[in-house]
Design an enzyme around this catalytic site. Structure first.
Site, PDB file in Angstrom:
ATOM      1  CE  LYS A 101      -3.316  -0.485   2.993  1.00 27.48           C
ATOM      2  NZ  LYS A 101      -4.125  -0.437   4.248  1.00 27.48           N
ATOM      3  CE  LYS A 113      -2.926  -3.471  10.225  1.00 35.39           C
ATOM      4  NZ  LYS A 113      -3.450  -2.674   9.117  1.00 35.39           N
TER       5      LYS A 113
HETATM    6  N1  GLU Z   1      -4.643   0.656   9.753  1.00 34.12           N
HETATM    7  C1  GLU Z   1      -4.705   1.465   8.573  1.00 34.12           C
HETATM    8  C2  GLU Z   1      -4.451   0.639   7.331  1.00 34.12           C
HETATM    9  O1  GLU Z   1      -4.694  -0.545   7.304  1.00 34.12           O
HETATM   10  C3  GLU Z   1      -3.830   2.706   8.671  1.00 34.12           C
HETATM   11  C4  GLU Z   1      -2.377   2.473   8.916  1.00 34.12           C
HETATM   12  C5  GLU Z   1      -1.598   3.770   9.190  1.00 34.12           C
HETATM   13  O2  GLU Z   1      -2.183   4.838   9.218  1.00 34.12           O
HETATM   14  O3  GLU Z   1      -0.390   3.644   9.394  1.00 34.12           O
HETATM   15  O4  GLU Z   1      -4.105   1.160   6.298  1.00 34.12           O
END
Ligand code: GLU
Length: 423
Positions: A101, A113
């Protein structure tokens, strides 16, 4: 390719889903595919034990994780999930999706994560605070504003981020706002962060609806998940004239052929904690959700929801992946054959991490932007990223998911190659 010893045999697991998504892009990566094995190996995974003194004096132990999947392009970035079904393998997949992403959006981050195997709804506020502080201390050696920056995900929120920021700051002896994002606004948080993921789903949905000739006015939308992502996306689509005809969360499935009153449902959910009991729509059984006729489906809950069976009977033209990993690879093939366009998670729900990036930049410069500036930049970055992926999909004649992986994996593997192997 060497398989990891700590991965289960479950072929529908999120990690296996991620691996098949990587497999599908390899033929399009050219020379850098030589480095692709790096994508199949999380760089670092930490498992921690969190002993928690409960309010009644008893002690319970919870399992926590932080996985840094890839740091080739910058510090780790990604949320922390509090959910009873969290596993190491799930966190690995979620961290890998963050790598893809961030690269797809060209944000200067790798992917990470975290998670705790806990049902936060069963804890008091004080217990939740103690759990969060101990977890933050346990993972404290591997996070930091230049190392790895956590953020909210399912089951966590700005208050949890405030405790994480405070704990890390206390342990290091200086207030460091940039160690987490998604904080409350007066603690170095960014305007627009709470709504950013839902807004990104709307912005990418609007671009793609236009491409496939689907007017948003009166188009029928079904949303699975009515948390921070689903409820905000629902509100924006409703404002644009769409009809939100079905909403599902863990407690209920609601249906109204003329569209549910979204501000009223959002208020109900805020007061009651779920959508169950809302009077402005008919409560139907959970499975019925997949059988109605819609134009757009927005899965905005957990992984693995669009199975082969559901993909075969879905009646819609566009799927907007607000959740991470909602579509199984077999279902992806069926949707493709059925000419249903999928805007993949790594683009569709990237609004959250994009505004997290803005928050991190603002924290470093201690200079804060207006909400309008945030939203203009967010919309621009997301529209451009989606259009680049769309063009790639046209050139390669592949799905938007494989095109997004092509754009992202090329960036990751070029960085990998240029950095080289140490020592
Ligand atoms: N938990 C969100 C995601 O899956 C945001 C992660 C973030 O802001 O670092 O993209």
């Amino acid at each position: 390719m060497s398989a990891l010893s700590y991965v289960s045999a479950d072929n529908n697991s999120p990690w296996k889903t991620y691996l098949s998504q990587v497999e599908r892009v390899l033929p399009y990566l050219g020379e850098v595919s030589r480095w692709a094995d790096t994508l199949r190996h999380p760089k670092r995974a930490l498992i921690v034990d969190i002993p928690l003194e409960m309010d009644d004096g008893s002690v319970r132990h919870f399992e926590g994780y932080r996985v840094q999947h890839n740091l080739s392009r910058g510090p780790g970035k990604g949320g922390v999930r509090y959910h009873p079904d969290v596993t190491l393998e799930e966190v690995m997949a979620l961290s890998a999706w963050m790598t893809v992403k961030c690269a797809a959006l060209n944000l200067p981050f790798g992917g990470a994560k975290g998670g705790i195997r806990v049902d936060p709804r069963e804890l008091s506020l004080k217990e939740l605070e103690r759990l969060t502080r101990r977890y933050t201390s346990e993972i404290g050696t591997i996070i930091g504003p230049q190392q790895d920056i956590p953020a909210p995900d399912v089951g966590t929120n700005p208050q949890v981020m405030a405790w994480m920021m405070d704990t890390w700051s206390m342990n290091t002896g200086a207030t460091s706002t940039g160690v987490v994002t998604g904080k409350p606004v007066h603690l170095g948080g960014s305007l627009g962060r709470v709504k950013a993921t839902g807004r990104g789903v709307f912005v990418t949905g609007r671009v793609m609806a236009l491409r496939i000739g689907l007017p948003l006015e009166n188009c029928r939308i079904a949303i699975q998940g009515f948390g921070n992502v689903g409820s905000v996306a629902a509100g924006l689509f409703a404002e644009a004239g769409s009809l939100i005809t079905a909403v599902q969360d863990h407690s209920a499935t609601l249906y109204h052929p003329d569209g549910i009153d979204i501000p009223a449902l959002t208020e109900w959910q805020r007061q009651n904690g779920s959508i169950s009991g809302f009077k402005g729509a008919t409560a139907v059984n959970h499975d019925a959700f997949w059988g109605y006729d819609y134009d757009i489906l927005i899965p905005a809950a957990l992984e693995g929801q669009i199975t082969a069976e559901r993909a075969g009977k879905l009646r819609c033209r566009l799927v907007l992946e607000g959740a991470n990993g909602p579509t199984l690879p077999v279902a992806d093939d069926i949707l493709r054959e059925r000419n249903i366009t999928v805007v993949p998670d790594v683009i569709c729900n990237a609004g959250g991490v994009t505004v997290s990036y803005f928050e991190w930049v603002q924290d470093f410069s201690s200079f804060f932007w207006s909400e309008d500036e945030i939203n203009i930049r967010l919309d621009h970055i997301m529209e451009q990223a989606l259009l680049a992926v769309w063009q790639k999909s046209q050139t390669l004649k592949v799905t938007l998911r494989t095109a997004a992986y092509a754009v992202a994996c090329e960036r990751i593997l070029i960085a990998r190659k240029e950095r080289g192997i140490y020592p």
